[in-house]
Design a protein around this motif. Structure first.
Motif, PDB file in Angstrom:
ATOM      1  N   THR A  76       0.805  -1.218   0.000  1.00  0.00           N
ATOM      2  CA  THR A  76       0.000   0.000   0.000  1.00  0.00           C
ATOM      3  C   THR A  76       0.840   1.271   0.000  1.00  0.00           C
ATOM      4  N   THR A  80       0.184   5.597  -1.007  1.00  0.00           N
ATOM      5  CA  THR A  80       0.534   6.723  -0.140  1.00  0.00           C
ATOM      6  C   THR A  80       1.578   7.617  -0.796  1.00  0.00           C
ATOM      7  N   SER A 281      -5.301  10.306   6.498  1.00  0.00           N
ATOM      8  CA  SER A 281      -5.581   9.490   5.309  1.00  0.00           C
ATOM      9  C   SER A 281      -4.406   8.573   4.985  1.00  0.00           C
ATOM     10  N   SER A 282      -3.177   9.072   5.151  1.00  0.00           N
ATOM     11  CA  SER A 282      -1.999   8.233   4.901  1.00  0.00           C
ATOM     12  C   SER A 282      -1.920   7.086   5.895  1.00  0.00           C
ATOM     13  N   ILE A 285      -4.740   4.535   5.020  1.00  0.00           N
ATOM     14  CA  ILE A 285      -4.451   3.723   3.834  1.00  0.00           C
ATOM     15  C   ILE A 285      -3.349   2.719   4.110  1.00  0.00           C
ATOM     16  N   THR A 286      -2.332   3.134   4.845  1.00  0.00           N
ATOM     17  CA  THR A 286      -1.147   2.289   5.022  1.00  0.00           C
ATOM     18  C   THR A 286      -1.332   1.228   6.095  1.00  0.00           C
ATOM     19  N   CYS A 289      -6.302  -0.004   6.290  1.00  0.00           N
ATOM     20  CA  CYS A 289      -6.861  -0.738   5.149  1.00  0.00           C
ATOM     21  C   CYS A 289      -6.318  -2.164   5.028  1.00  0.00           C
TER      22      CYS A 289
END
Length: 319
Positions: A76, A80, A281-282, A285-286, A289
């Motif tokens: 992921t 990013t 958000s970073s 996502i990293t 998720c």
């Protein structure tokens, strides 16, 4: 009498007696042939017949891949990285637009970073380079110089390209193009030499967004510096990131951290809310998720069986 005596003590049955005997004899049914899964023969079964062995070939989750958390986290990082690179690019434009960053400074910084990137690329490929690659590198340098001169000559035209368009329309179209760039970006690590579909769609969207933003700058030097930086940032830098991801996961993770911190630091002076949103958000996502993906894998139910279409095996013969 129905029966007549024949010579030798034998009795002959009349036709009436023969018919009576055959009517009282039990009927013998021949068993049907077993059903075969063959379409080209005529069988004694209906078209919708289902054999008892139909579900014996059922397979569940035969091709399901179980993911490891650390592996998914490393995979992921490419998302990013690209999200952080877009944030850095927007922060560079805002600084140029406000006048806190000079166009000459951006030209020098982008040129020096490009040269350092090529040097680092050559060091990594020192033992793999061939004379053909040196010729390609020389042609690339010539093409870059020619393109820089052409872009410098077109800077006055690009600066006045959207004079009759309102700024609200420019900002909205820029957001749409960057959304397309983020959605269609080539996140794979196998393509190191050229840009293919859908990566070409992502690059074209980034170039269009860059042209729209460059048309809002004040002088030709800033337009030239911004567009040259955009082409290096969206065309060359993704290939360099894919190369780092391919040779070392640790280098890719370090690049992700540097880009995320740089984007956050640049936006801290512009808008702290956007900087905090980028951090969350970073991290989501990293790290979140991948956990989400591993958790939903338990509900995956993929079935295969005799109802699937047949896949022909094509044999290739090389002479």
């Amino acid at each position: 009498a129905d029966n007549a005596e024949a010579p030798g003590g034998l009795y002959l049955a009349t036709p009436h007696a023969t018919a009576t005997a055959s009517s009282t004899r039990p009927t013998v049914f021949q068993p049907r042939r077993p059903w075969r899964k063959l379409l080209y023969i005529k069988q004694e079964y209906p078209d919708d017949y289902v054999d008892d062995t139909f579900l014996m070939e059922l397979q569940k989750n035969a091709n399901v891949r179980m993911y490891d958390y650390s592996t998914v986290v490393i995979q992921t990082t490419v998302i990013t990285q690209h999200l952080s690179s877009i944030m850095i690019f927007i922060s560079v434009f805002i600084n140029l637009y406000r006048g806190s960053l000079a166009g000459r400074t951006l030209v020098w910084c982008s040129s020096i970073s490009t040269v350092l990137g090529f040097v680092f690329w050559d060091i990594l490929n020192m033992y793999l380079r061939t004379p053909e690659q040196r010729i390609v590198r020389l042609n690339l340098i010539k093409g870059a110089l020619l393109f820089a001169l052409l872009l410098f000559g077109l800077s006055p035209i690009l600066r006045t390209l959207t004079e009759d368009t309102s700024r609200d329309t420019i900002w909205a179209m820029t957001v749409i193009f960057f959304g397309v760039n983020l959605a269609f970006h080539d996140y794979s690590t196998g393509n190191l030499t050229n840009i293919r579909f859908p990566g070409s769609v992502s690059l074209n969207a980034a170039v269009l967004a860059s042209v729209l933003l460059a048309s809002q700058l004040n002088n030709n030097l800033s337009v030239f510096a911004f567009l040259s930086f955009a082409l290096k940032w969206f065309a060359l830098f993704p290939i360099f990131r894919r190369y780092l991801k391919r040779i070392s996961d640790a280098a890719s993770m370090a690049t992700t951290m540097v880009l995320a911190l740089m984007a956050t630091a640049l936006f801290m002076y512009i808008n702290k809310a956007v900087a905090l949103l980028h951090i969350f958000s970073s991290l989501f996502i990293t790290f979140v998720c991948p956990l989400w993906l591993i958790w939903v894998q338990r509900y995956k139910n993929e079935i295969h069986g005799p109802w699937d279409e047949a896949r022909p095996i094509v044999h290739r013969y090389f002479h």
